[in-house]
Every structure is written in structure tokens, then in C-alpha cells.
Design an enzyme around this catalytic site. Structure first.
Site, PDB file in Angstrom:
ATOM      1  N   HIS A  60     -10.220  -4.475  10.809  1.00 32.71           N
ATOM      2  CA  HIS A  60     -10.964  -4.138   9.599  1.00 32.71           C
ATOM      3  C   HIS A  60     -12.191  -3.344   9.597  1.00 32.71           C
ATOM      4  CE1 HIS A  60      -8.200  -7.321   8.466  1.00 32.71           C
ATOM      5  NE2 HIS A  60      -8.630  -7.742   7.503  1.00 32.71           N
ATOM      6  N   GLU A 104       0.763  -1.139  -0.086  1.00 31.49           N
ATOM      7  CA  GLU A 104      -0.040   0.130   0.169  1.00 31.49           C
ATOM      8  C   GLU A 104       0.854   1.281   0.055  1.00 31.49           C
ATOM      9  OE1 GLU A 104      -0.647  -2.703   2.019  1.00 31.49           O
ATOM     10  OE2 GLU A 104      -2.793  -3.109   1.388  1.00 31.49           O
TER      11      GLU A 104
END
Ligand SMILES: Cc1ncc(C[n+]2csc(CCOP(=O)(O)OP(=O)(O)O)c2C)c(N)n1
Lengths: 366, 327
Positions: free
Chosen positions: B129, B60
Site C-alpha cells: 500500500h 479495478e
């Protein structure tokens, strides 16, 4: 528990805390090229210009340091002194529209890529006339018109961006390559490794260059990273090189070959240029992590002295010509200081300028 | 009007912008050959090829930075995160670079980039998450943050985001990709960034909610109507710039306000909007502004705990009851 057991040690112990008294150099210089500038395809004028640029970087920073010590400006001031052969050899090796991006030790890079002494000094002083309008300061010199994309202050942060410049060049198929410079300390950042992997996988025309100057702040290379830096490339199947960065001709010779190759086959390169920083990391650095012997040893390989001597040895210039160049540069730098001092600070309204390329929006601003 | 799924509206927006401007490309994990982790990018590879639809490694930080660099040279990257929970690894590029490069170089470069992907929780996915990041990014000057609730908003706003000259964070929800809604069939349908929308009119209380929380509020408003309380529901759609004018105008009419925010309470959108309302409409308020947010605790896994954790219609109704002094 057994008695006499040794205390665990994690980071390798540094020069000053080592008890064996052995003097270990932080970085070993590979030999410089033996080729003459003409053999390398450089004219007499080219080497003279190289010297001029190197001397400019040197004097600019020596004077900047004085101004800093006089309290003329604040912030960080990371000097490039000792590493000037890297920037200089590189710009001669690259095309003018090839991209350069670097970390905060960026004054030299700006000066070789079209930032005038005046614009540079004014930036250090935080003046409106600075290359980044006084918004960046020492760490954020930039001249994007001449493809110098700036200096960046987060160690390793600009490395993916350098990859992105190369990505754009490949996307646009414009024949430009991108070169991304950073210190040995940045080698330890994950950003480098993520970018190297993608650069190799995606065949990006980028040269990653580590300017290994022996230290990441006060931590010697061997104390912060394992093995030989250039060998990291092997893990990515990336072409690599390691050469002397205290000699502008050596940097030129190697970078030229590398740049040509990267341009030709659009594959990345990982380069370790060995060099040395003569001054502290920034201005407040008592430099207790290195020995006087080491500093003195490296001062014998001063890249500015070296090219000066070269010009004399090869009868390119006479002592008097050189002095003339030096005097001119001295004037240029002193004039830059006057210019910086006399230049206006940014207008208060400037605080809100340059945030947005499109419609500006400032939350809660009346 | 066409009825589209949320993901189809997003895809249409991307597709139209890629067709319109060759500088637009999309990259991210699983966006190309797999057709998108949530099928937003389905079919784009076939249409635009490998140059413009790019699978990335799980890096990322790296690919976000490559996006920033590419944007500085004039491309218009759309960087897809599998979720914004993973964009935390790229925070250096978003916060330290995308939002600041232009300023610190004195205007010498711009970063027209879109970072997009699902935000916040999506059921029992555990602590790492489930976080809503819209308020966090809205904190930083130079970043626009969009968190739409319906397919129509998503399409018009994503097109604006891709055309923006500056960095935009565009947030979606894993739980909303299949949500259907009417989408304008207007040619080149654009919704300006920073404009909220009154999605339900009412005189009794103003409720503010975007993204997934809008649907929770919608449910609550229907329930409240049965009890004779007419809520005015404002979906700001864009978190930053925040459409405070629309909110103030509504509060001046209803005199009461509840803000529903999917983030944790400290310093979130609810806190900011609440502050602005007390400053701009103090004399109009008949009750202190209330907020419904996540509690100041990580997302639990256990179903029963998760249900307590996530704001629901019941909590919204309670808050409305508080500001209307009905409990
Ligand atoms: C992410 C991050 N961590 C720490 C720092 C503080 N810092 C600035 S420079 C530096 C040393 C980096 O050394 P190196 O990469 O070798 O470059 P050099 O200074 O030698 O040019 C450190 C630790 C920073 N700027 N960014």
C-alpha cells in the site's frame, strides 16, 4: 510413500497425449435453424448479400494468407476462416449504429462493418491507406464511424471496453446496444467476470458473445475451462443462450431476438456461439493439438458452402449467378492486393501522429 | 483566495466540471453513498444523482475498462482508485488500452479519461500500500501524469485533466487530503498541464520535488535557510509532460541540483531529470546532480524501519550539503 502411486496430473490431457485413442470433438454444434430466410424476415437480396459477405471474408483471408506466405507483410495473422457465419449473421441482426468490438481475429468483422477489401488488405500490408493507417495491422482493424470499435490483442482486454460502450449508450439513452465478441480462451480471464458482474448489476445493454471455436490457441476448450461456457451466466443471473455458429441464418435468428430484447429491457446477455476455426491459431501453428478427423468433420459444415447450397436449394440463385458473385469477389480481392502493394507506406512523420486527440507531447523529442 | 483543504479543492474541481459538462461522471469504490473513501466526493451524489456518481464493485480492471469504453464513445469518466496501489490491477486498461487505443486505430477514437486517487505511501501500511506510481506511468507514451502538492495546484490541474482529450493520471496523497492551502477564487481556474512552479526562490541550489515530497523539501529548505543556504524549490506539478525548461533555467542560475522523488531509484523521475540536466546544463554544473529517493526495497511496517525508508528533510539537507560541498 506408497510405490505404484500415479503421478499427479493437473491440466486435463489432450487428444494427442491421450492413450485411449478415442476421438473427442472439441466443440459440439447445436442444431441449425430449420426456418427459411423469409420466415425469419430476410429478403432474397438479404441472403444473397449474406453469401456475398461470407465469400468476401473467406477469399480475402485466403488471399491474405498467400500474401503472408510470400512475405508481403509480417506480424501476426489470425484467420477467421470457418467462423464467417458469426460476423455475418450478427451484422444483419444488429442495427447499423449498434456497437461491435472484438479481439484480434477481426478481419471478418471489419469487412462486414464497412472496411473495404482495399482498406483491409492495405492495413495488413502496413500501408498508409489501411483502415487504421497502417498503425494497427491485422489485429487492429477498426471502423469507428460504422460503430466497429476495433480488434484488440490482449486476450480479454477489450471486454470491459465493450461494457463501457454499453455504459455510454445507456448514459446517452441513444437506443444503441453494444456487442462484445471474444474467444473461448478469454472466458478464463478475470476481466470478463468483473465486467459481467457490473453489466448485470448496472443493467448495461451489452451482449457478451463467446465465439467458441474449440481452441484457445492449442488448448482444447475442455482442457482450459470447466463446465459449459454459457452456464457461467447463471452465476450472474444473466440471460444466456448457446447456438450453432456454422449457419448464418441461425446466428441471425438468435442474435436478432437477443438484440431486440437487450435493446428493449437494457439487460445484458451472455451468448456462446459454437463454431470452428479451420486454420491454425496464427500463421505459425503446426496444429498438432487436433486430429485430421475432427477438422474433416467440421469441414462438412462449412458455413460458406452451406449458404451457397441454401441459395441453390431455395432457388434464390442459380449456379451461374453464384459464380458471377464469386468471380466479382475474386476480382475485388485481387484488386485489393494490387492496391495494397501500390499504396505508400506511412510517411516517417506519421510515427508521431495519432497519439493524442489534444495537444501532442513527446518526451525528449526535439 | 479561499483557504481550502486539498480534498475540498479536488471536490470543487470535480463539481465545477460536472456542472459544466454533462458528459463528466465519476465512478469508483465508495465514491457515491459512502461519500468517498477519503471524502473527496462528499455531497456529489446528492447533487448529481446516481447516474453520474457511481459506486463500483472492487473490480479495478473491470471498471477502468468500462471507463475507457465510455470515453471512446464521448463520455468523460473520472475513475477514482482507492489508491494507485490497487490500480495495478487495472494496469492493462491504463497501459495497454487507454494509452494505445487511439494510436493503434489510426486516430479513429480518443480516450478522454481521468484516473485519480492517492499515490504512494501513507504511514505504516506495509509493502503493498506504499508505492509511488507516477514515474512508472510516465514511462508510457500517451499518458499525462500529475502529482500536485498543494490545494491550489490540485484544483487548477484537475480541471485541466478532466478537460483533456487524452488520458490523464492524477495522483494525490492520503496524507494530504486534510492539508489546507489558499486556492484561487478565479472563475473557472485552470492550470495548464505540464507547467512547473517555482515555489521558493534561491540562488544556491535547485531542489525538485512534487506531491508529498514537496512538503519534505519545503521543511528542508527552511532549515537550510537558517544555515545561510538559499534553495530554489521547483514543483514540477506535472510529472509528464515534465517542465524541463524551468528546471534548466534554474540550474543555470544555481549550478547545483537535488531531485527528491518518492519512487524507488531505478528509472524514476530523479533518474530522468538527472539525465536531462547533465545533457542540457553540463557546463553549468558545479557538482554532480544528487537524488533522494526511496531505497530499492519494499515498504517495511515497523515504525523505525519505515522512517528510515521514507525520504525525509534530513536526507534532503545531506544531499544539498553534498552538492554544495559543505560536508
Ligand atoms: C493476456 C494475453 N495472454 C496471452 C496472449 C497470447 N494469446 C493470443 S491469442 C491466445 C489464445 C486465445 O484463444 P481464444 O480466446 O479462444 O480466441 P481465438 O484465438 O480462438 O479466436 C493467446 C494465448 C494474449 N494475446 N494476451
Amino acid at each position: 510413500m506408497a510405490k505404484n502411486k500415479q503421478e499427479a496430473v493437473f491440466t486435463p490431457i489432450g487428444q494427442n497425449h491421450s492413450k485411449n485413442g478415442k476421438f473427442e470433438k472439441s466443440v459440439d454444434l447445436p442444431p441449425a435453424t430449420r426456418k427459411k430466410h423469409t420466415t425469419l424476415g430476410l429478403s432474397d437480396d438479404d441472403v444473397v448479400e449474406m453469401f456475398r459477405l461470407m465469400y468476401l471474408q473467406r477469399r480475402f483471408e485466403e488471399r491474405a494468407m498467400q500474401m503472408y506466405q510470400k512475405g508481403k507483410f509480417g506480424g501476426f495473422l489470425h484467420l477467421y476462416i470457418g467462423q464467417e457465419a458469426v460476423s455475418t449473421g450478427t451484422v444483419f441482426a444488429l442495427n447499423d449504429d449498434d456497437d461491435i468490438i472484438t479481439a484480434y481475429r477481426d478481419h471478418g468483422w471489419g469487412l462486414v462493418r464497412g472496411i473495404s477489401a482495399r482498406e483491409g488488405m492495405a492495413e495488413l500490408f502496413g500501408k498508409a491507406t489501411g483502415c487504421s493507417k497502417g498503425k494497427g495491422g491485422s489485429m487492429h482493424f477498426a471502423n469507428t464511424e460504422q460503430h466497429f470499435w476495433g480488434g484488440y490483442g490482449i486476450v480479454g482486454g477489450h471486454i470491459p471496453i465493450g461494457g463501457g460502450l454499453a455504459f455510454a449508450n445507456k448514459y446517452l439513452d441513444n437506443g444503441q446496444i453494444s456487442t462484445c465478441f471474444f474467444g473461448d480462451g478469454a472466458v478464463d480471464q478475470g476481466s470478463l467476470h468483473e465486467t459481467m458482474n457490473m453489466a448485470q448489476l448496472w443493467k448495461l445493454p451489452v451482449v457478451f458473445v463467446v465465439e467458441n471455436n474449440g481452441y484457445s490457441m492449442g488448448t482444447a476448450v475442455k482442457r482450459h475451462t470447466v463446465g459449459e461456457i454459457y452456464e457461467r451466466a447463471k452465476g450472474y443471473g444473466m440471460k444466456h443462450a448457446c447456438f450453432n455458429g456454422m449457419d448464418a441464418l441461425t446466428v441471425y435468428e438468435n442474435m436478432k431476438e437477443i438484440a431486440d430484447e437487450v435493446r428493449e429491457d437494457s439487460e445484458p446477455y451472455f451468448v456462446e456461439i459454437r463454431t470452428y476455426r479451420y486454420r491454425g491459431h496464427s500463421m505459425s501453428d503446426p496444429q498438432k493439438y487436433r486430429t485430421k478427423e475432427e477438422l474433416e468433420e467440421f469441414q462438412k459444415t462449412d458455413p460458406v458452402e452451406r449458404i451457397r447450397q441454401y441459395l441453390l436449394d431455395k432457388d434464390v440463385l442459380e449456379e451461374s449467378d453464384i459464380e458471377e458473385i464469386e468471380n466479382k469477389i475474386e476480382e475485388e480481392v485481387l484488386d485489393a492486393i494490387d492496391y495494397a502493394e501500390e499504396s505508400p507506406s506511412p510517411e516517417p512523420e506519421e510515427l508521431y501522429e495519432d497519439m493524442f486527440a489534444g495537444t501532442p507531447y513527446f518526451h525528449d523529442k526535439k | 483566495m479561499a483557504v481550502l483543504q486539498f480534498r475540498e479543492a479536488l471536490r470543487d474541481a470535480i463539481d465545477e466540471e460536472m456542472a459544466r459538462d454533462e458528459m463528466v461522471f465519476i465512478m469508483g469504490e465508495e465514491v457515491a453513498e459512502y461519500n468517498g473513501a477519503y471524502k473527496v466526493t462528499e455531497g456529489l451524489l446528492d447533487k448529481y444523482g446516481f447516474k453520474r456518481v457511481i459506486d463500483t464493485p472492487i473490480s479495478e480492471l473491470g471498471f477502468s475498462g468500462i471507463g475507457v469504453g465510455a470515453a471512446m464513445k464521448g463520455l468523460r469518466p473520472i475513475v477514482e482508485f482507492m489508491t494507485f496501489n490497487f490500480a495495478v490491477l487495472a494496469a492493462d486498461q491504463i497501459i495497454n488500452h487507454a494509452s494505445k487505443v487511439r494510436y493503434m486505430l489510426g486516430g479513429q477514437a480518443s480516450v478522454p479519461i481521468v484516473f485519480r486517487g492517492p499515490n504512494a505511501s501513507a504511514g505504516q501500511l506495509g509493502a503493498t500500500h506504499s508505492v509511488a506510481y507516477d514515474s512508472m506511468y510516465a514511462h508510457f507514451p500517451g499518458l499525462s501524469v500529475i502529482y500536485p502538492s498543494e490545494p491550489d495546484d490540485a484544483k487548477g490541474l484537475l480541471k485541466s485533466a478532466i478537460r483533456s482529450e487524452d488520458p490523464v493520471l492524477f495522483m494525490e496523497s492520503e496524507q494530504m487530503y486534510g492539508l489546507k492551502g489558499e486556492v484561487s477564487e478565479e472563475d473557472d481556474y485552470i492550470i495548464p498541464i505540464g507547467k512547473g512552479k517555482i515555489k521558493r526562490e534561491g540562488d544556491d541550489v535547485t531542489i525538485i520535488a512534487s506531491g508529498k515530497m514537496y512538503h519534505v523539501v519545503k521543511q528542508a529548505a527552511e532549515q537550510l535557510a537558517k544555515d545561510g543556504v538559499e534553495a530554489e524549490v521547483i514543483d514540477p506539478r506535472t510529472i509528464k509532460p515534465f517542465d524541463i525548461e524551468m528546471v534548466i533555467e534554474s540550474v543555470k542560475k544555481t549550478n547545483r541540483c537535488v531531485i527528491v522523488d518518492e519512487a524507488h531509484p531505478f528509472g524514476g523521475l530523479a533518474a530522468e531529470a538527472g539525465f536531462l540536466i547533465q545533457r542540457e546544463a553540463f557546463d553549468y554544473l558545479d557538482a554532480p546532480v544528487q537524488r533522494v529517493t526511496l531505497p530499492d526495497v519494499c515498504a517495511p511496517f515497523a515504525k523505525n524501519l519505515f522512517d528510515i525508508w521514507l525520504p525525509d528533510a534530513k536526507q534532503v539537507i545531506e544531499a544539498v550539503n553534498t552538492v554544495t560541498y559543505r560536508n
